[in-house]
Scaffold this active site. Structure first.
Site, PDB file in Angstrom:
ATOM      1  N   CYS A 195       0.819  -1.226   0.000  1.00  0.00           N
ATOM      2  CA  CYS A 195       0.000   0.000   0.000  1.00  0.00           C
ATOM      3  C   CYS A 195       0.851   1.273   0.000  1.00  0.00           C
ATOM      4  O   CYS A 195       0.357   2.346  -0.349  1.00  0.00           O
ATOM      5  CB  CYS A 195      -0.943   0.007   1.198  1.00  0.00           C
ATOM      6  SG  CYS A 195      -2.091  -1.376   1.147  1.00  0.00           S
ATOM      7  N   HIS A 206      -3.458   7.451   1.926  1.00  0.00           N
ATOM      8  CA  HIS A 206      -3.853   6.097   1.539  1.00  0.00           C
ATOM      9  C   HIS A 206      -5.235   5.828   2.123  1.00  0.00           C
ATOM     10  O   HIS A 206      -5.513   6.138   3.272  1.00  0.00           O
ATOM     11  CB  HIS A 206      -2.839   5.092   2.084  1.00  0.00           C
ATOM     12  CG  HIS A 206      -3.265   3.678   1.905  1.00  0.00           C
ATOM     13  ND1 HIS A 206      -3.722   3.194   0.702  1.00  0.00           N
ATOM     14  CD2 HIS A 206      -3.314   2.636   2.776  1.00  0.00           C
ATOM     15  CE1 HIS A 206      -4.024   1.918   0.839  1.00  0.00           C
ATOM     16  NE2 HIS A 206      -3.796   1.551   2.089  1.00  0.00           N
ATOM     17  N   ASN A 250     -10.169   0.107  -0.353  1.00  0.00           N
ATOM     18  CA  ASN A 250      -8.706   0.148  -0.287  1.00  0.00           C
ATOM     19  C   ASN A 250      -8.134  -0.444  -1.578  1.00  0.00           C
ATOM     20  O   ASN A 250      -8.266  -1.634  -1.819  1.00  0.00           O
ATOM     21  CB  ASN A 250      -8.251  -0.653   0.937  1.00  0.00           C
ATOM     22  CG  ASN A 250      -6.749  -0.636   1.135  1.00  0.00           C
ATOM     23  OD1 ASN A 250      -5.998  -0.254   0.241  1.00  0.00           O
ATOM     24  ND2 ASN A 250      -6.310  -1.056   2.304  1.00  0.00           N
TER      25      ASN A 250
END
Ligand code: UT7
Length: 319
Positions: free
Chosen positions: A114, A246, A276
């Site tokens: 990520c 993020h 996500n």
């Protein structure tokens, strides 16, 4: 004036298929209420037949080039962040390069899950500032739907697919990327990982996460790295116009903003729409806020992310 990497254009791409929480709840033991309350997610996009990390990355790259008013032939560097490449090798960056019709440029993938986009941005920025490249495509692209365990409700409701890209251009300026800061701590492998790989199981594997522990580390690490990158750029939280984080969980975004003393209105939130998307989430959110007119030329932006490894990082830039 200093040679810096300026963001010349941004772009993104999403799969065609949109999946709401209600649709997921008809297949998995979960509810719309649980997902919204615990994560803020309402919707995600999932790749279908013919859609891969490489095709989404190429579409995002084309959109960023068009926004920058540049041709593919202008690009001399492609850095692509992904944990879900089309093939174990060659890199997805070279697939994007071929799809764009660029016959010769530097092209490679970086892998920091990520945090991948922050790693890719930092590497590309260093190469642009050092003179190794003049015009770079920096891409975050993922198809996490293909490594999810669709029987595991604690993870499969959290992720989506997509891609975001930006074009960096070398300019003599005081704007552009002002500072980047990266971290990794490999002791936390077992909190967020994929249980397969070419050299261990010869399978792709499925994502496994101890969400509560990741959450705890995320808030502390993200607030710390944002403070570090602002200090490196000679700025304070009061200078920040927009935080583009993020997009893992709306509660992490709120808690991080509170820790820094930043009002929630300055945080770009897209987790409700995209869920996500790992390395794609920061450039997807950036593209969203640029295209809807929130982020304007001259704004001071901080980007941040945290993910498997653990890895975490941030960047400060004048758009
Ligand atoms: O992108 C990389 C970084 N990743 C992250 O930053 C993710 C960080 N972690 C999180 O966002 C949160 O920890 C989660 C959203 C993953 C989980 O939220 P939580 O508030 O930490 O929930 P929990 O894991 O403590 O689970 C609470 C309860 C459990 O039931 P019991 O044991 O209390 O009876 C779970 O079994 O919620 C249950 N649960 C669910 N219920 C309905 C877990 N998943 C679901 C679900 N639907 N999908």
């Amino acid at each position: 004036m200093t040679r810096r990497s300026v963001i010349a254009g941004v772009g993104s791409a999403l799969p065609k298929r949109q999946v709401t929480n209600a649709e997921l709840a008809s297949q998995v033991d979960t509810t719309d209420e649980w997902i919204v309350e615990r994560t803020g997610i309402r919707n995600r996009y999932l790749a279908g037949e013919g859609e891969t990390t490489g095709t989404l990355a190429t579409d995002a790259a084309r959109a960023a080039l068009a926004h920058a008013g540049l041709q593919a032939a202008d690009i001399d560097l492609i850095v692509l962040a992904t944990a879900t490449p089309d093939q174990t090798f060659p890199s997805t960056a070279t697939k994007v390069q071929a799809a764009l019709g660029i016959n010769d440029c530097i092209a490679f993938d970086v892998h920091a899950v990520c945090t991948g986009f922050l790693y890719a941005l930092s590497v590309a920025d260093s190469m642009v500032r050092s003179g190794s490249a003049n015009k770079a495509l920096v891409i975050g692209a993922e198809t996490f739907s293909r490594i999810l365990d669709w029987e595991d409700r604690t993870t499969c409701v959290l992720f989506g697919d997509g891609a975001g890209a930006l074009v960096l251009s070398a300019e003599e300026t005081e704007s552009g990327i002002l500072a980047t800061k990266l971290h990794a701590d490999g002791r936390h492998n077992d909190l967020l990982f994929v249980d397969g790989g070419p050299s261990t199981t010869q399978t792709v594997g499925k994502l496994r996460m101890k969400g509560r522990e990741v959450f705890r580390h995320a808030v502390v690490n993200l607030a710390d790295v944002l403070n570090e990158v602002l200090t490196d750029a000679g700025l304070t939280a009061a200078d920040v116009d927009w935080v583009v984080p993020h997009q893992a969980n709306a509660r992490i975004l709120d808690a991080t903003a509170r820790k820094l003393g930043l009002p929630a209105e300055k945080v770009v939130v897209t987790v409700d729409r995209h869920a996500n998307t790992s390395a794609a989430s920061v450039p997807l959110a950036l593209d969203t806020a640029v295209k809807d007119g929130r982020i304007k030329r001259g704004d001071l932006i901080v980007l941040e992310a945290m993910g498997g490894g653990f890895t975490w990082g941030a960047a400060a830039l004048r758009y």
